[in-house]
Write a protein that holds these residues in place. Sequence first.
Motif, mmCIF file in Angstrom:
data_model
loop_
_atom_site.group_PDB
_atom_site.id
_atom_site.type_symbol
_atom_site.label_atom_id
_atom_site.label_comp_id
_atom_site.label_asym_id
_atom_site.label_seq_id
_atom_site.Cartn_x
_atom_site.Cartn_y
_atom_site.Cartn_z
ATOM 1 N N TYR A 175 0.848 -1.189 0.000
ATOM 2 C CA TYR A 175 0.000 0.000 0.000
ATOM 3 C C TYR A 175 0.885 1.240 0.000
ATOM 4 C CZ TYR A 175 -3.664 -3.272 1.309
ATOM 5 O OH TYR A 175 -4.533 -4.326 1.330
ATOM 6 N N ASP A 176 0.636 2.141 -0.942
ATOM 7 C CA ASP A 176 1.341 3.422 -0.988
ATOM 8 C C ASP A 176 0.450 4.409 -0.244
ATOM 9 O OD1 ASP A 176 2.937 5.571 -1.521
ATOM 10 O OD2 ASP A 176 2.771 5.446 -3.703
ATOM 11 N N ILE A 177 0.774 4.682 1.024
ATOM 12 C CA ILE A 177 -0.158 5.369 1.918
ATOM 13 C C ILE A 177 0.015 6.874 1.974
ATOM 14 C CG2 ILE A 177 -0.641 3.343 3.323
ATOM 15 C CD1 ILE A 177 1.410 4.371 5.362
ATOM 16 N N PHE A 178 0.940 7.434 1.179
ATOM 17 C CA PHE A 178 0.937 8.890 1.031
ATOM 18 C C PHE A 178 1.537 9.309 -0.296
ATOM 19 C CE2 PHE A 178 4.873 8.265 3.437
ATOM 20 C CZ PHE A 178 5.768 9.185 2.920
ATOM 21 N N ALA B 61 3.376 11.965 -3.148
ATOM 22 C CA ALA B 61 4.678 12.629 -3.221
ATOM 23 C C ALA B 61 4.644 14.009 -2.578
ATOM 24 C CB ALA B 61 5.131 12.745 -4.673
ATOM 25 N N ASP B 62 3.476 14.642 -2.561
ATOM 26 C CA ASP B 62 3.375 15.956 -1.919
ATOM 27 C C ASP B 62 2.805 15.865 -0.494
ATOM 28 O OD1 ASP B 62 0.968 15.208 -3.056
ATOM 29 O OD2 ASP B 62 0.433 17.202 -3.742
ATOM 30 N N TYR B 63 2.968 14.691 0.133
ATOM 31 C CA TYR B 63 2.694 14.464 1.558
ATOM 32 C C TYR B 63 1.217 14.626 1.941
ATOM 33 C CZ TYR B 63 7.660 14.061 2.254
ATOM 34 O OH TYR B 63 8.954 13.627 2.201
ATOM 35 N N TYR B 64 0.357 13.962 1.199
ATOM 36 C CA TYR B 64 -1.047 13.847 1.587
ATOM 37 C C TYR B 64 -1.350 12.362 1.770
ATOM 38 C CZ TYR B 64 -1.956 18.716 0.502
ATOM 39 O OH TYR B 64 -1.940 20.074 0.516
ATOM 40 N N VAL B 65 -2.275 12.057 2.687
ATOM 41 C CA VAL B 65 -2.701 10.674 2.899
ATOM 42 C C VAL B 65 -3.320 10.158 1.599
ATOM 43 C CG1 VAL B 65 -4.336 9.215 4.155
ATOM 44 C CG2 VAL B 65 -3.107 11.028 5.363
ATOM 45 N N ARG B 66 -2.947 8.943 1.224
ATOM 46 C CA ARG B 66 -3.558 8.285 0.069
ATOM 47 C C ARG B 66 -4.460 7.192 0.625
ATOM 48 N NH1 ARG B 66 0.647 7.024 -3.692
ATOM 49 N NH2 ARG B 66 0.099 8.866 -4.875
ATOM 50 N N ARG B 67 -5.703 7.127 0.157
ATOM 51 C CA ARG B 67 -6.700 6.224 0.727
ATOM 52 C C ARG B 67 -7.359 5.324 -0.317
ATOM 53 N NH1 ARG B 67 -9.167 6.745 5.665
ATOM 54 N NH2 ARG B 67 -8.392 8.353 7.013
ATOM 55 N N GLN B 68 -8.125 4.380 0.214
ATOM 56 C CA GLN B 68 -8.983 3.467 -0.548
ATOM 57 C C GLN B 68 -8.185 2.728 -1.623
ATOM 58 O OE1 GLN B 68 -11.901 2.554 0.472
ATOM 59 N NE2 GLN B 68 -12.023 4.074 2.090
ATOM 60 N N LEU B 69 -8.820 2.411 -2.739
ATOM 61 C CA LEU B 69 -8.148 1.628 -3.775
ATOM 62 C C LEU B 69 -6.942 2.358 -4.359
ATOM 63 C CD1 LEU B 69 -11.052 -0.111 -5.706
ATOM 64 C CD2 LEU B 69 -9.247 -1.176 -4.347
ATOM 65 N N GLY B 70 -6.900 3.672 -4.202
ATOM 66 C CA GLY B 70 -5.734 4.423 -4.676
ATOM 67 C C GLY B 70 -4.469 4.068 -3.926
ATOM 68 N N SER B 71 -4.592 3.557 -2.702
ATOM 69 C CA SER B 71 -3.402 3.217 -1.917
ATOM 70 C C SER B 71 -2.881 1.817 -2.235
ATOM 71 C CB SER B 71 -3.699 3.323 -0.421
ATOM 72 O OG SER B 71 -4.616 2.326 -0.010
ATOM 73 N N TYR B 72 -3.742 0.919 -2.693
ATOM 74 C CA TYR B 72 -3.310 -0.455 -2.999
ATOM 75 C C TYR B 72 -2.437 -0.459 -4.247
ATOM 76 C CZ TYR B 72 -3.371 -5.210 -4.746
ATOM 77 O OH TYR B 72 -2.982 -6.427 -5.251
ATOM 78 N N ARG B 73 -1.310 -1.172 -4.175
ATOM 79 C CA ARG B 73 -0.398 -1.236 -5.312
ATOM 80 C C ARG B 73 -0.274 -2.637 -5.889
ATOM 81 N NH1 ARG B 73 -1.575 3.051 -6.299
ATOM 82 N NH2 ARG B 73 -0.458 4.935 -5.863
ATOM 83 N N SER B 74 -0.055 -3.645 -5.030
ATOM 84 C CA SER B 74 0.161 -4.990 -5.562
ATOM 85 C C SER B 74 0.103 -6.017 -4.442
ATOM 86 C CB SER B 74 1.523 -5.076 -6.266
ATOM 87 O OG SER B 74 2.573 -4.842 -5.341
#
Length: 193
Positions: free
Chosen positions: A168-171, A173-186
């Motif tokens: 999960y990519d949880i933030f 590049a500009d330091y905001y929380v990344r959520r939901q399916l946008g955070s899942y990577r592989s």
Amino acid sequence: MRAAAVLFVAVLLASCTTITEELPQPTKPDPGTPVPLPVEVVQVPIPAPSVPAPAPTASPGQPAPSPEAPQGQGCGVGRGSGSGENCPRQEPSFLSEVESALDQLVREEPQIFNLNKSSKGCSNCYQIVNADRYVQRMAQLMSQRGLCGHYDGEELAVKRTNAFNDQYDIFTADYYVRRQLGSYRSTCYPAWF
């Protein structure tokens, strides 16, 4: 006129000379005698393993003591054998746990975030003001959920067993929380951590 032209050509040819410079040559090492460097050996004492105290026994007429409560939750499955290279994008297995950990972290440690600033299109994707604490606590909160969590410097890896782990990519590049399916990577097979 002809003399002036010849003079002009002569001056022109005289001014067209090539300037050459010698490049600096590397200095040669000092052929002096090498000086041995002192080596200091420091012995570090290794403490003897502590022996656990014997379990209390019940006296006649007293109930047996209850076993100690666990010291904390976590996966306890050890390191996985994967290389981290067999990681296709599929469906996340632990997204609800990652999301609930994010919500818990915002409630318990709001100082990690700027709650007045969020990413466009996501009202709870707050700006992160302490990224080190954020990723450290997210890994710990996975442990509270009976999972293993590890931040590898890029993504939060989460597993329950060594069969696989999700990334999960949880933030951003500009330091905001990344959520939901946008955070899942592989999902990596087998788990790499």
